[in-house]
Design a protein around this motif. Structure first.
Motif, PDB file in Angstrom:
ATOM      1  N   ALA A  52     -19.451 -39.456  -4.735  1.00 18.44           N
ATOM      2  CA  ALA A  52     -20.740 -39.101  -4.143  1.00 18.44           C
ATOM      3  C   ALA A  52     -20.724 -37.729  -3.487  1.00 18.44           C
ATOM      4  N   ILE A  53     -19.551 -37.302  -2.982  1.00 20.19           N
ATOM      5  CA  ILE A  53     -19.513 -36.035  -2.237  1.00 20.19           C
ATOM      6  C   ILE A  53     -18.956 -34.867  -3.061  1.00 20.19           C
ATOM      7  N   LEU A  54     -18.267 -35.167  -4.168  1.00 18.32           N
ATOM      8  CA  LEU A  54     -17.719 -34.087  -4.982  1.00 18.32           C
ATOM      9  C   LEU A  54     -18.799 -33.426  -5.826  1.00 18.32           C
ATOM     10  N   LYS A  55     -18.687 -32.121  -6.001  1.00 17.89           N
ATOM     11  CA  LYS A  55     -19.649 -31.410  -6.836  1.00 17.89           C
ATOM     12  C   LYS A  55     -19.426 -31.715  -8.313  1.00 17.89           C
ATOM     13  N   ARG A  56     -18.165 -31.947  -8.686  1.00 18.43           N
ATOM     14  CA  ARG A  56     -17.834 -32.262 -10.072  1.00 18.43           C
ATOM     15  C   ARG A  56     -17.771 -33.770 -10.293  1.00 18.43           C
ATOM     16  N   ARG A  57     -17.905 -34.159 -11.534  1.00 15.70           N
ATOM     17  CA  ARG A  57     -17.704 -35.564 -11.883  1.00 15.70           C
ATOM     18  C   ARG A  57     -16.215 -35.884 -11.810  1.00 15.70           C
ATOM     19  N   ILE A  58     -15.900 -37.066 -11.303  1.00 14.28           N
ATOM     20  CA  ILE A  58     -14.515 -37.517 -11.239  1.00 14.28           C
ATOM     21  C   ILE A  58     -14.429 -38.920 -11.812  1.00 14.28           C
ATOM     22  N   THR A  59     -13.394 -39.179 -12.576  1.00 15.18           N
ATOM     23  CA  THR A  59     -13.181 -40.484 -13.198  1.00 15.18           C
ATOM     24  C   THR A  59     -11.984 -41.158 -12.562  1.00 15.18           C
ATOM     25  N   PHE A  60     -12.160 -42.404 -12.151  1.00 10.67           N
ATOM     26  CA  PHE A  60     -11.084 -43.169 -11.529  1.00 10.67           C
ATOM     27  C   PHE A  60     -10.553 -44.228 -12.486  1.00 10.67           C
ATOM     28  N   LEU A  61      -9.295 -44.527 -12.343  1.00 16.50           N
ATOM     29  CA  LEU A  61      -8.699 -45.679 -13.014  1.00 16.50           C
ATOM     30  C   LEU A  61      -8.873 -46.876 -12.090  1.00 16.50           C
ATOM     31  N   ALA A  62      -9.554 -47.912 -12.557  1.00  9.48           N
ATOM     32  CA  ALA A  62      -9.846 -49.085 -11.731  1.00  9.48           C
ATOM     33  C   ALA A  62      -9.257 -50.333 -12.369  1.00  9.48           C
ATOM     34  N   LYS A  63      -8.953 -51.326 -11.535  1.00 11.06           N
ATOM     35  CA  LYS A  63      -8.350 -52.552 -12.068  1.00 11.06           C
ATOM     36  C   LYS A  63      -9.315 -53.269 -12.999  1.00 11.06           C
ATOM     37  N   ALA A  64      -8.758 -53.846 -14.047  1.00 13.01           N
ATOM     38  CA  ALA A  64      -9.578 -54.455 -15.101  1.00 13.01           C
ATOM     39  C   ALA A  64     -10.411 -55.618 -14.592  1.00 13.01           C
ATOM     40  N   GLU A 103      -4.721 -43.557 -20.448  1.00  7.36           N
ATOM     41  CA  GLU A 103      -6.118 -43.372 -20.078  1.00  7.36           C
ATOM     42  C   GLU A 103      -6.280 -42.126 -19.212  1.00  7.36           C
ATOM     43  N   GLY A 104      -5.373 -41.963 -18.254  1.00  5.73           N
ATOM     44  CA  GLY A 104      -5.449 -40.806 -17.366  1.00  5.73           C
ATOM     45  C   GLY A 104      -5.279 -39.491 -18.108  1.00  5.73           C
ATOM     46  N   LEU A 105      -4.324 -39.446 -19.037  1.00 10.59           N
ATOM     47  CA  LEU A 105      -4.104 -38.228 -19.813  1.00 10.59           C
ATOM     48  C   LEU A 105      -5.306 -37.911 -20.701  1.00 10.59           C
ATOM     49  N   GLY A 106      -5.996 -38.955 -21.153  1.00 14.36           N
ATOM     50  CA  GLY A 106      -7.194 -38.742 -21.952  1.00 14.36           C
ATOM     51  C   GLY A 106      -8.281 -38.037 -21.151  1.00 14.36           C
ATOM     52  N   VAL A 107      -8.434 -38.426 -19.889  1.00 10.79           N
ATOM     53  CA  VAL A 107      -9.420 -37.784 -19.012  1.00 10.79           C
ATOM     54  C   VAL A 107      -9.034 -36.323 -18.768  1.00 10.79           C
ATOM     55  N   LEU A 108      -7.765 -36.097 -18.450  1.00  9.08           N
ATOM     56  CA  LEU A 108      -7.298 -34.733 -18.175  1.00  9.08           C
ATOM     57  C   LEU A 108      -7.375 -33.858 -19.414  1.00  9.08           C
ATOM     58  N   GLY A 109      -7.144 -34.472 -20.572  1.00 10.32           N
ATOM     59  CA  GLY A 109      -7.203 -33.720 -21.821  1.00 10.32           C
ATOM     60  C   GLY A 109      -8.589 -33.175 -22.122  1.00 10.32           C
ATOM     61  N   LYS A 110      -9.607 -33.760 -21.508  1.00  9.17           N
ATOM     62  CA  LYS A 110     -10.983 -33.285 -21.696  1.00  9.17           C
ATOM     63  C   LYS A 110     -11.366 -32.262 -20.629  1.00  9.17           C
ATOM     64  N   GLY A 111     -10.384 -31.859 -19.801  1.00  3.48           N
ATOM     65  CA  GLY A 111     -10.648 -30.849 -18.777  1.00  3.48           C
ATOM     66  C   GLY A 111     -11.359 -31.375 -17.552  1.00  3.48           C
ATOM     67  N   GLU A 112     -11.245 -32.693 -17.297  1.00  2.05           N
ATOM     68  CA  GLU A 112     -11.990 -33.309 -16.202  1.00  2.05           C
ATOM     69  C   GLU A 112     -11.096 -33.614 -15.006  1.00  2.05           C
ATOM     70  N   LEU A 113     -11.741 -34.074 -13.932  1.00  2.00           N
ATOM     71  CA  LEU A 113     -11.022 -34.519 -12.739  1.00  2.00           C
ATOM     72  C   LEU A 113     -10.665 -35.991 -12.888  1.00  2.00           C
ATOM     73  N   ALA A 142       0.485 -33.431 -18.364  1.00  4.18           N
ATOM     74  CA  ALA A 142      -0.743 -32.661 -18.542  1.00  4.18           C
ATOM     75  C   ALA A 142      -0.625 -31.248 -17.997  1.00  4.18           C
ATOM     76  N   GLY A 143       0.394 -31.000 -17.165  1.00  4.75           N
ATOM     77  CA  GLY A 143       0.567 -29.677 -16.574  1.00  4.75           C
ATOM     78  C   GLY A 143      -0.576 -29.294 -15.652  1.00  4.75           C
TER      79      GLY A 143
END
Length: 239
Positions: A52-64, A103-113, A142-143
């Motif tokens: 809600a407070i970040l200017k960019r979109r951020i994706t979290f890993l959440a429990k299934a 899953e996390g590397l997939g998000v980072l691979g798209k240049g996202e937070l 991901a470096g």
């Protein structure tokens, strides 16, 4: 589309009203490019306050479990979490950690937070627990930099088990990005992964000023649950 509807119209304004968050160090979050935001995890509301407070979109890993509840309530919860940018991760079984990393590397691979809680679960008592090394693996593969984050006051506002939060201000504090490029190519070295993770947890600790426990939160929770069960149903000596 629904992510931004939640952020700017439906949920974001409500969260700002209830928690009145004070943001510190927002300039440390990269304006573009992939990065990991690693934070402490004190409350269910943490999942929604940071987006809600970040200017960019951020994706979290959440429990299934948030995505597999039964009935109408379960389907609504799953829809809400997916719409809020959460990715389900099965935390059971031997492959759970690898699935989360993929899953996390997939998000980072798209240049996202990517947002991650290194403790692996919510703190049940407000203390900061030992971090799991998955965050270090992703940072190296991901470096990307890791931005430490501390949620302060969310435990008191909405502790575990409380559905309706108290109306009280909270602080969301970001630290300077941590660069681990000096360890490039060493993601299979256990000692390196532990050192990186401990450095991240120390940065979070410095921001949050919590009490630190050098044990995994899930282990402590399990031990306390077993002790409680033993007190309720004490074993009867044989003979």
């Amino acid at each position: 589309m629904f992510y931004y509807l939640l952020k700017y119209v439906l949920l974001g304004p409500l969260l700002r009203l209830v928690f009145r968050p004070r943001i510190e160090g927002l300039e440390h979050v990269p304006a573009s490019g992939p990065a990991i935001v690693a934070g402490n995890h004190l409350s269910f509301s943490d999942h929604f306050l940071m987006p809600a407070i970040l200017k960019r979109r951020i994706t979290f890993l959440a429990k299934a479990e948030y995505f597999t509840g039964p009935g109408v309530k379960g389907r609504l919860t799953a829809f809400f979490f997916r719409s809020a940018g959460q990715i389900p991760v099965d935390r059971s079984g031997k492959e759970a950690g690898q699935a989360a990393i993929r899953e996390g590397l997939g998000v980072l691979g798209k240049g996202e937070l990517l947002g991650i809680y290194p403790e692996g679960t919510r703190s049940h008592d407000g203390r900061l627990y030992k971090g799991k090394v998955g965050v270090a693996v992703m940072a190296l593969r991901a470096g990307v930099p890791v931005v430490p984050c501390a949620m302060i006051g969310t435990f008191e506002a909405q502790p575990p088990g409380k559905v309706v939060p108290h109306i009280r201000p909270v602080v969301i504090r970001f630290g300077e990005p941590l660069d681990f490029s000096r360890y490039a190519g060493m993601e299979k070295e256990k000692a390196v992964l532990r050192a990186i993770t401990d450095e991240i947890m120390y940065a979070i600790l410095s921001l949050s000023e919590q009490e630190y426990v050098d044990q995994y939160a899930a282990v402590v929770k399990g031990e306390q649950a077993d002790a409680k069960k033993e007190r309720k149903f004490p074993r009867t000596p044989l003979g």
